[in-house]
Design an enzyme around this catalytic site. Structure first.
Site, PDB file in Angstrom:
ATOM      1  N   ASP A  81     -25.711  26.414   9.978  1.00 23.93           N
ATOM      2  CA  ASP A  81     -26.766  26.024  10.253  1.00 23.93           C
ATOM      3  C   ASP A  81     -26.000  24.891  11.202  1.00 23.93           C
ATOM      4  O   ASP A  81     -26.218  23.843  11.270  1.00 23.93           O
ATOM      5  CB  ASP A  81     -27.380  25.424   8.883  1.00 23.93           C
ATOM      6  CG  ASP A  81     -28.632  25.526   9.227  1.00 23.93           C
ATOM      7  OD1 ASP A  81     -29.354  26.264  10.032  1.00 23.93           O
ATOM      8  OD2 ASP A  81     -29.045  24.891   8.193  1.00 23.93           O
ATOM      9  N   HIS A 176     -37.960  19.589   9.033  1.00 17.04           N
ATOM     10  CA  HIS A 176     -36.864  20.109   7.910  1.00 17.04           C
ATOM     11  C   HIS A 176     -37.465  18.690   7.056  1.00 17.04           C
ATOM     12  O   HIS A 176     -37.603  17.437   7.412  1.00 17.04           O
ATOM     13  CB  HIS A 176     -35.642  19.227   8.616  1.00 17.04           C
ATOM     14  CG  HIS A 176     -35.127  20.891   9.186  1.00 17.04           C
ATOM     15  ND1 HIS A 176     -35.069  19.985  10.529  1.00 17.04           N
ATOM     16  CD2 HIS A 176     -34.483  21.403   9.069  1.00 17.04           C
ATOM     17  CE1 HIS A 176     -34.890  21.192  10.920  1.00 17.04           C
ATOM     18  NE2 HIS A 176     -34.280  22.478  10.351  1.00 17.04           N
ATOM     19  N   GLY A 205     -37.477  24.418   8.087  1.00 11.49           N
ATOM     20  CA  GLY A 205     -38.061  24.092   7.302  1.00 11.49           C
ATOM     21  C   GLY A 205     -38.478  24.628   6.657  1.00 11.49           C
ATOM     22  O   GLY A 205     -39.658  24.574   6.339  1.00 11.49           O
ATOM     23  N   GLY A 206     -38.383  25.613   5.210  1.00 12.09           N
ATOM     24  CA  GLY A 206     -39.055  26.440   4.943  1.00 12.09           C
ATOM     25  C   GLY A 206     -40.060  25.764   3.519  1.00 12.09           C
ATOM     26  O   GLY A 206     -40.984  25.933   3.013  1.00 12.09           O
ATOM     27  N   SER A 207     -38.781  24.624   2.926  1.00 11.46           N
ATOM     28  CA  SER A 207     -39.131  24.103   2.351  1.00 11.46           C
ATOM     29  C   SER A 207     -40.670  23.891   1.684  1.00 11.46           C
ATOM     30  O   SER A 207     -41.014  21.877   3.745  1.00 11.46           O
ATOM     31  CB  SER A 207     -38.321  22.559   1.885  1.00 11.46           C
ATOM     32  OG  SER A 207     -36.741  23.356   1.733  1.00 11.46           O
ATOM     33  N   ASN A 226     -35.330  29.692   6.425  1.00 11.73           N
ATOM     34  CA  ASN A 226     -34.691  28.290   6.026  1.00 11.73           C
ATOM     35  C   ASN A 226     -34.467  28.099   4.625  1.00 11.73           C
ATOM     36  O   ASN A 226     -35.786  27.623   5.112  1.00 11.73           O
ATOM     37  CB  ASN A 226     -33.606  27.568   7.036  1.00 11.73           C
ATOM     38  CG  ASN A 226     -32.622  28.132   8.155  1.00 11.73           C
ATOM     39  OD1 ASN A 226     -32.834  29.038   8.152  1.00 11.73           O
ATOM     40  ND2 ASN A 226     -32.606  27.892   9.114  1.00 11.73           N
TER      41      ASN A 226
HETATM   42  P1  13P Z   1     -35.981  22.490   4.662  1.00  7.67           P
HETATM   43  O1  13P Z   1     -34.881  20.421   4.445  1.00  7.67           O
HETATM   44  O2  13P Z   1     -37.628  21.695   5.237  1.00  7.67           O
HETATM   45  O3  13P Z   1     -36.283  23.302   3.387  1.00  7.67           O
HETATM   46  O4  13P Z   1     -35.779  22.647   6.184  1.00  7.67           O
HETATM   47  C1  13P Z   1     -33.738  23.882   6.190  1.00  7.67           C
HETATM   48  C2  13P Z   1     -33.676  24.089   7.952  1.00  7.67           C
HETATM   49  O5  13P Z   1     -34.449  24.271   8.250  1.00  7.67           O
HETATM   50  C3  13P Z   1     -31.810  24.268   7.790  1.00  7.67           C
HETATM   51  O6  13P Z   1     -32.272  24.161   8.593  1.00  7.67           O
END
Ligand code: 13P
Length: 277
Positions: A81, A176, A205-207, A226
């Site tokens: 990643d 992110h 940035g799925g979180s 992600n």
């Molecule tokens: P988050 O930490 O916001 O979930 O993002 C993860 C990501 O996109 C890793 O590349």
């Protein structure tokens, strides 16, 4: 089973879902994600941040990921990643990765294209597909999700044609880390880009992205999402909640592994990857 990046992306394209990509850090987070994938009969991606292969950790973590993927009853891809440079790419390939991301998105467009193309060629020599990034996905700590500087269709087309990537991370309203305010995604823009380029689109940035936004992004054409920060919180919240009376570290970690598994199961179902193995 350990499979290629292309294999899981093709599964997502055929099945109209998004492949969940979880950032992992240690044996326990790997165990949690694999447990979730097997329970939900889902294909998944295990990925590690570039800093883990810049430093010593990757040397120990990569064999754990490979062993877990090979033993799993579901398709698992091992992906780098945000690869920082060719050094991390080569190292991760040597560790046995089946997918690579190179992130030169902070550079001007021409340099991003040239650098990414070089990595695509390198990886082609060993049969590994590459994810690139155009339009920078920033950090929630800096309020970067508030920006409206989204990736344009023209940029996406030029980048894909110029590099030969198989997957493309785009800037469409995520960042992110932990959001201060829930993000609103540029769904129309995702759909336009999806119509114009023939590669798998990736949402970083799925979180913390609301479920409805995640679902709408998949309907518009996102094929990989992600999750990093919220997996860390699931793990760490449980570690801090676990009493000091459990001294054997394996016993101490049991609940934290399960916390990661239930977090990952939730995301697998949200992305529609359950029962798609
Ligand atoms: P988050 O930490 O916001 O979930 O993002 C993860 C990501 O996109 C890793 O590349």
């Amino acid at each position: 089973m350990l499979v290629s990046f292309k294999t899981v992306l093709d599964m997502a394209e055929k099945g109209n879902f998004a492949i969940p990509a979880f950032n992992v850090y240690n044996m326990e987070t790997v165990m949690g994600v694999i447990r979730a994938a097997e329970r939900q009969n889902a294909p998944v991606i295990l990925q590690n941040y570039s800093r883990l292969v810049t430093n010593e950790e990757g040397y120990f973590l990569a064999p754990i990921i490979i062993a877990a993927a090979e033993k799993a009853s579901v398709p698992v891809c091992y992906h780098l990643d945000h690869g920082a440079s060719e050094v991390e790419v080569m190292r991760t390939l040597r560790y046995g990765a089946t997918g690579i991301m190179i992130d030169k998105s902070a550079l001007p467009m021409e340099e991003n294209i040239a650098g990414t193309k070089n990595v695509v060629e390198l990886c082609k020599a060993v049969g590994v597909e590459v994810e690139g990034e155009i339009g920078h996905v920033g950090s929630a700590a800096n309020g970067d999700e508030q920006t409206t500087e989204y990736t344009t269709v023209e940029e996406a087309k030029a980048f894909v044609e110029g590099t030969g990537v198989t997957a493309l991370a785009i800037a469409v309203g995520t960042a992110h880390g932990r959001y201060k305010k829930a993000p609103k995604l540029a769904i129309e823009r995702i759909a336009e880009i999806h119509k114009n380029v023939d590669v798998a689109l990736v949402l970083h940035g799925g979180s913390g992205v609301p479920d409805e936004e995640i679902k709408a992004s998949i309907n518009a054409g996102i094929r990989k999402i992600n999750f990093g920060t919220d997996l860390c919180y699931a793990f760490l919240d449980q570690v801090f909640a676990t009493g000091r009376d459990k001294v054997g570290i394996d016993l101490f970690m049991k609940d934290a592994v399960e916390a990661v598994a239930s977090f990952a199961e939730e995301k697998i179902k949200l992305l529609g990857a359950d029962n798609k193995a």
